[in-house]
Each structure stands twice: as structure tokens, then as C-alpha cells.
Design an enzyme around this catalytic site. Structure first.
Site, PDB file in Angstrom:
ATOM      1  N   CYS A   1       0.925  -1.273   0.094  1.00 56.81           N
ATOM      2  CA  CYS A   1      -0.030  -0.122   0.204  1.00 56.81           C
ATOM      3  C   CYS A   1       0.825   1.204  -0.075  1.00 56.81           C
ATOM      4  O   CYS A   1       1.538   1.332   1.007  1.00 56.81           O
ATOM      5  CB  CYS A   1      -0.928   0.024   1.129  1.00 56.81           C
TER       6      CYS A   1
ATOM      7  N   CYS B   1      -0.070   3.822   2.970  1.00 62.75           N
ATOM      8  CA  CYS B   1       0.460   3.435   4.123  1.00 62.75           C
ATOM      9  C   CYS B   1       1.972   3.414   4.173  1.00 62.75           C
ATOM     10  O   CYS B   1       2.361   3.869   5.393  1.00 62.75           O
ATOM     11  CB  CYS B   1       0.230   1.590   4.235  1.00 62.75           C
TER      12      CYS B   1
END
Length: 324
Positions: free
Chosen positions: A249, A252
């Protein structure tokens, strides 16, 4: 006067005339004329020696190593460098490996079993009873009083002894990895017992803050699904900020350093943790994680609020403080 006889000589006497002319020349002039004719040409001035290039570059300094080359050499020497976070510390670890002050993982794993066995034997020898009570002593023994019940101090001592034995059962590489996860350097720790004591002291500090001993004030630690359940059941229950993320991600990864800076500001007021949803799918499903990253704030073991999407440091702090 010297050259007049030369003119009177006949043509057949030309060789004799040349010799007489050379004999009458000064010494330096004769070597200048005759030298290039009678002296053979040599090639030693331009000869090639096989070691010439080696001698030419022997005194030059070698170019500095790159970080990739340093890590590769440490891997070839089987030296752990997980606690080295910059080029300077990597160079220091490489120099320690060359000096022999740091043991390789192979040597450490070879000595782990013997060290663990020695420690266990020493502990067991202390636990063996030294004497046994006689029958006459048993008949006159007084009933145990209320003061003989184990106190909280004795319980804490027993728990610390058990934790110390558990830490000593770990291998050197596992001890180093745990210290690295806690952002503690172990480069100067040569003996295994030094690593054991460092992990033991770190866990003692963490146990006052975290149920599992993994979380520490001002740091972000990664939890498994089982560890998360233990943290949520902790009493007294400090607030817990959880970052549900994935390694693939992008947002993230962008928010990760912002979360670290926010945890340093929150300090010992909030426990900050993260959980890999790919490695803990059951717990992620239980928490109903839909998007990534998902920030979940827990108070007294229950969810207070959640946000999907990346936040910056100031936004994280403002959001947490507004919910507590």
C-alpha cells in the site's frame, strides 16, 4: 696547414683521407659523429614490464565502498547488521568484523546450545533442595501463618525469573532482532549474556506500559492478531492507536514516518501499534478493515473511532487528542 695535404691526395686515397680527418678532430666531436653509427640502438627505454601497471597503481587509494558493497561483504562474513541504520554504523560493523570483535551468526548459533545448557544447569542447581525435614521436625512444625503467603514482591520476582529463563532460551540472532525492533543498538555486546540482560531490561520497562511488552512509549511496534487481543485486555487500559496497513500500500508507506513522529509526541499517553493485514487476515476481518490504511482508536478495550486514509503528523495528534 693540416688540411692542405688532404687536397693533394688522389681519389683512391679517400678512405685514408677520411681516417686522417677523423683523427684530427677533437675527442667530443668524434664521439658525436661516430657514436650514432657504431652504437647499437636499444629498446630498454620503452620496454614493458608485466608488473609495471601494478606498481603504477599500488600507491593509489581504493575508492570508498558503497552501502550495497558493505552489506554484501557483511553477508559474506555472515555478520548481522539489522541494527545498523546508516553508512557509518555499517562501516563500523565491518571494521569490527575484520578485527574479530563481532561474532558471526554461525558461531553464535553453534555456541547457543552450550550456553543455554550451562545456564539451565546453573538455575536447576539453585532450585534443588539441600536438606529434608526429619520426622521429628515435622511433628513439631507450626502451622503456616498468614505472613507465609507469597506477597506481590515475591510474585514479581518469580515472573522476572521466568521471563529471564525464557529470554536465555532464545538464540543470539533472535535477541539481536528483538533489540533492533526496539531501536536498541547491540553492536558493542559481544557475549550472549549481555544481549540477554539488554532484552530483559527492555521488557521490564515495556511491561509497565504494554501487556505484551512489545509496545514502548514514543515508538511504533508491530503486533500480531494474538498480541493485539492481549493489548486490548490490558488493565489499566491505556488508549491504543492501531494502524492496519499492507506492505504493498503506497499511502501506508507514506504515512509510516508521520505515525512515528506522532507517537513521539503522544509519548506514554497512548500506545501506538501497527498490524499487517496480509499476515493477520482473521484479525483484520474481525475488525472489519475495508480500506488501507485504516486507523482505529481504542479506549478501555473498545473502538472509539476510525479513519480510512493517510494522515499527517499534526492531523494524527489532533484527531487522537480530540477523542480522548
Amino acid at each position: 696547414i693540416y688540411y692542405k695535404p688532404l687536397i693533394m691526395l688522389q681519389p683512391r686515397s679517400i678512405p685514408a683521407t677520411v681516417l686522417l680527418f677523423l683523427a684530427l678532430l677533437p675527442k667530443g666531436a668524434m664521439s658525436f659523429i661516430v657514436g650514432p653509427i657504431i652504437t647499437p640502438r636499444t629498446t630498454t627505454r620503452h620496454s614493458y614490464h608485466p608488473n609495471q601497471s601494478t606498481r603504477m597503481f599500488a600507491s593509489t587509494e581504493q575508492p570508498p565502498l558503497t552501502i550495497r558493497e558493505i552489506k554484501q561483504e557483511l553477508q559474506d562474513r555472515k555478520i548481522n547488521y539489522t541494527d545498523c541504520f546508516d553508512k557509518e554504523s555499517l562501516l563500523q560493523r565491518l571494521q569490527q568484523a575484520k578485527d574479530g570483535t563481532v561474532k558471526s551468526d554461525a558461531e553464535d548459533s553453534h555456541n547457543d546450545d552450550a550456553t543455554t545448557a550451562t545456564v539451565e544447569t546453573h538455575v536447576n542447581s539453585k532450585q534443588e533442595p539441600t536438606t529434608t525435614a526429619d520426622s521429628s521436625d515435622q511433628s513439631t512444625a507450626q502451622p503456616p501463618s498468614s505472613s507465609s503467603t507469597p506477597s506481590s514482591d515475591n510474585k514479581n520476582t518469580i515472573d522476572e525469573t521466568t521471563m529471564l529463563q525464557e529470554i536465555r532460551s532464545l538464540r543470539v540472532r533472535e535477541l539481536r532482532e528483538e533489540l533492533a525492533r526496539r531501536n536498541l543498538r547491540w553492536g558493542g555486546m559481544i557475549e550472549k549474556e549481555d544481549l540477554v540482560q539488554a532484552v530483559f531490561q527492555a521488557r521490564k520497562v515495556a511491561l509497565n506500559f504494554s501487556a505484551t511488552g512489545v509496545l514502548t512509549p514514543g515508538n511504533v511496534a508491530e503486533l500480531t492478531g494474538e498480541q493485539l487481543e492481549q493489548e486490548l485486555e490490558q488493565k489499566p487500559k491505556l488508549p491504543l492507536l492501531l494502524d492496519a496497513y499492507a506492505t504493498w500500500c503506497g499511502p501506508c508507506q507514506m504515512m509510516a514516518p508521520q505515525l512515528v513522529e506522532a507517537s513521539q509526541v503522544l509519548g506514554d499517553k497512548v500506545r501506538v501499534a501497527k498490524m499487517d493485514t496480509d499476515q493477520n487476515q482473521a484479525q483484520a476481518s474481525k475488525l472489519q478493515v475495508q480500506g488501507l490504511p485504516t486507523l482505529i482508536l481504542f479506549q478501555n478495550g473498545k473502538e472509539v473511532d476510525r479513519i480510512e486514509g493517510a494522515l499527517m503528523k499534526d492531523q494524527l495528534i489532533q484527531w487522537v487528542e480530540s477523542k480522548l
